[in-house]
Design a protein around this motif. Structure first.
Motif, short mmCIF file in Angstrom:
data_model
loop_
_atom_site.label_atom_id
_atom_site.label_comp_id
_atom_site.label_asym_id
_atom_site.label_seq_id
_atom_site.Cartn_x
_atom_site.Cartn_y
_atom_site.Cartn_z
N ALA A 1 0.00 1.10 -11.20
CA ALA A 1 -0.66 0.69 -12.45
C ALA A 1 -1.07 -0.77 -12.47
CB ALA A 1 0.27 0.99 -13.64
N THR A 2 -0.64 -1.54 -11.47
CA THR A 2 -1.04 -2.95 -11.39
C THR A 2 -2.43 -3.13 -10.81
OG1 THR A 2 -0.03 -3.16 -9.20
CG2 THR A 2 1.37 -3.65 -11.10
N ALA A 3 -3.02 -2.08 -10.26
CA ALA A 3 -4.30 -2.22 -9.54
C ALA A 3 -5.42 -2.71 -10.46
CB ALA A 3 -4.69 -0.87 -8.91
N LEU B 1 12.11 -1.79 -3.11
CA LEU B 1 12.50 -3.19 -3.19
C LEU B 1 11.31 -4.14 -3.06
CD1 LEU B 1 15.80 -3.16 -1.09
CD2 LEU B 1 15.58 -3.28 -3.58
N VAL B 2 10.24 -3.66 -2.44
CA VAL B 2 9.04 -4.48 -2.30
C VAL B 2 8.48 -4.87 -3.67
CG1 VAL B 2 6.70 -4.56 -1.34
CG2 VAL B 2 8.53 -3.40 -0.09
N ALA B 3 8.70 -4.04 -4.68
CA ALA B 3 8.17 -4.32 -6.02
C ALA B 3 8.77 -5.58 -6.62
CB ALA B 3 8.44 -3.13 -6.95
N GLN C 1 2.51 -4.64 -4.19
CA GLN C 1 2.84 -3.50 -5.05
C GLN C 1 2.30 -2.20 -4.48
OE1 GLN C 1 4.93 -3.43 -7.55
NE2 GLN C 1 4.63 -1.22 -7.81
N LEU C 2 1.14 -2.26 -3.82
CA LEU C 2 0.56 -1.03 -3.26
C LEU C 2 1.31 -0.54 -2.03
CD1 LEU C 2 -3.29 -1.44 -3.76
CD2 LEU C 2 -1.67 -0.02 -5.02
N CYS D 1 4.94 -3.20 -14.99
CA CYS D 1 4.76 -1.99 -14.17
C CYS D 1 5.50 -2.11 -12.84
CB CYS D 1 3.28 -1.73 -13.94
SG CYS D 1 2.41 -1.17 -15.42
N SER D 2 5.46 -3.29 -12.22
CA SER D 2 6.18 -3.48 -10.95
C SER D 2 7.68 -3.26 -11.13
CB SER D 2 5.93 -4.89 -10.41
OG SER D 2 4.59 -5.05 -10.00
#
Length: 445
Positions: A347-349, A406-408, A248-249, A314-315
């Motif tokens: 926001a997933t961190a 798209l990585v999300a 996600q980062l 969030c992702s």
């Protein structure tokens, strides 16, 4: 079936409650947060001067991306061994040594004569920063109650975004007025001053006044590497947290590196204005990290597994909003979509870091967060800037940014897997934590 909703099912909570005052705990947080600002200011100031370096040295986008990506790559490769050493050598002295190294390396970048020297300086910036995020957050969490893990993790990690704001905005302003070399110089001096203050105020003894130095050294030495490694990867859910967080980062990593150039090229902003504008978006990324942690702690107050839900949502929101943003024409609608996407992109961190803390022993929290930082760097921050730059050389920057969200999708899938296994894993690990040390080590081996 999960654990009772009122429990805090966290094998990581195997240490006594914080022994420091609330006031000192917040002082530790403030100074640690300040060093994290310096960390990312030194890292992201480069992005503010991309247009100047491109013009002066004739660099391609791929080379510019490599100057940014080499820092995250060095962090990713070295964060685990340096975090492991910090858990044994002493977290405070490790943090001070790291800050001194990245600050001196940033000063070296200020006098670089070309791409090769700049690349070497940036490499040493990454070496200095390798363990700071993981060891710094371990120090912060050690002086606060466990119930605040997601909030504090999100807030601390958000320091990276806030540091990026200052690095890009201040760096762009200084570069426009005095030249790009002064931008690096200012960041280096700031880091050295803050490292000196941290060394005076924060000590191992003050962080843990109930143990003398010999006892602390004995505790660090009693956990051998052969029993440490299985505990870091002992469940499907903790591996899912590492992978989901890192992937996600990739998204905020790409945004932080390339938004200054995006505004410069497509909105025709001068260097300083593009840096300030991109800095505002970095601020949104940081605010989203804090908000994500707060929401995760709140919805997970009665049922811990719900923190995974926050990460998944969030992702997917980042995917939808950023895809729409980079396909919209330049203008107000694009800016608003981009702002909303930036807010949720990182926001997933907080939820991911809280899950790592829950699923690993507190005695090796520095190494556990080092593993998380490694995943964040190798899967997200390093390829986020570098891969986007390589794709931009073939498809243009806008084309690369359209593919980036798209990585999300893969990140969300990793969080879903973690959620499915969490209750079972946390129950098993809590049971193991209650066993004698020898039996627990055998069970996880």
């Amino acid at each position: 079936m999960g654990l009772p909703a009122t429990a805090d099912p966290a094998p990581g909570v195997d240490t006594p409650a914080p022994a420091v005052s609330r006031r000192y705990a917040w002082i530790v947080f403030a100074l640690s947060f300040g060093l994290l600002l310096s960390d990312y200011m030194s890292r992201q100031v480069l992005n503010a001067v991309f247009p100047l370096l491109k013009a002066e040295w004739g660099l391609t986008d791929a080379k510019l991306g490599s100057l940014s990506g080499v820092v995250a790559l060095a962090v990713g490769l070295l964060t685990f061994p340096t975090s492991f050493l910090a858990d044994r050598w002493g977290r405070v002295r490790s943090l001070v040594a790291a800050a001194v190294m990245w600050s001196l390396a940033t000063l070296a970048c200020a006098v670089a004569a070309g791409y090769g020297q700049m690349f070497l300086g940036r490499l040493f910036v990454g070496i200095g920063e390798a363990a700071y995020g993981s060891v710094g957050i371990a120090v912060v969490l050690s002086v606060f109650p466990a119930r605040l893990r997601a909030t504090l993790s999100g807030a601390f990690i958000a320091g990276g975004a806030f540091g990026s704001v200052l690095g890009v905005a201040l760096g762009g302003a200084v570069a426009q007025q005095l030249g790009w070399r002064w931008a690096f110089g200012v960041m280096g001096v700031f880091g050295l001053v803050l490292a000196a203050v941290f060394a005076v105020v924060v000590t191992e003894r003050r962080l843990d006044p109930r143990r003398d130095s010999a006892e602390r050294r004995g505790k660090r030495a009693e956990v051998p590497l052969r029993s440490l490694l299985p505990q870091l990867f002992s469940s499907v859910s903790v591996v899912s947290a590492y992978v989901g967080s890192g992937l996600q980062l990739f998204v905020p990593g790409a945004l932080l590196a390339w938004l200054p150039s995006f505004f410069n090229r497509y909105y025709h902003m001068p260097t300083a204005k593009a840096g300030v504008t991109a800095g505002l978006f970095a601020l949104l990324i940081g605010a989203g990290m804090i908000l994500g942690g707060v929401v995760a702690d709140r919805i997970g107050r009665t049922l811990q597994v719900r923190k995974w839900n926050a990460a998944v949502v969030c992702s997917l929101l980042a995917l939808v909003l950023l895809t729409a943003a980079f396909r919209a024409p330049t203008g107000t609608a694009q800016i608003l979509l981009l702002a909303a996407g930036a807010l949720v992109s990182g926001a997933t961190a907080g939820p991911a870091a809280a899950m790592v803390a829950n699923l690993t022993p507190g005695a090796i929290s520095g190494t556990a967060f080092g593993t998380l930082t490694l995943a964040n760097s190798l899967l997200g921050l390093a390829p986020g800037s570098a891969v986007t730059g390589m794709v931009a050389d073939h498809l243009g920057l806008l084309g690369a940014l359209r593919l980036m969200p798209l990585v999300a999708v893969v990140a969300a899938l990793a969080f879903v897997v973690g959620r499915r296994h969490y209750d079972r894993d946390i129950t098993r690990l809590t049971t193991l934590a209650a066993r004698p040390a020898g039996q627990a080590a055998e069970a996880t081996a």
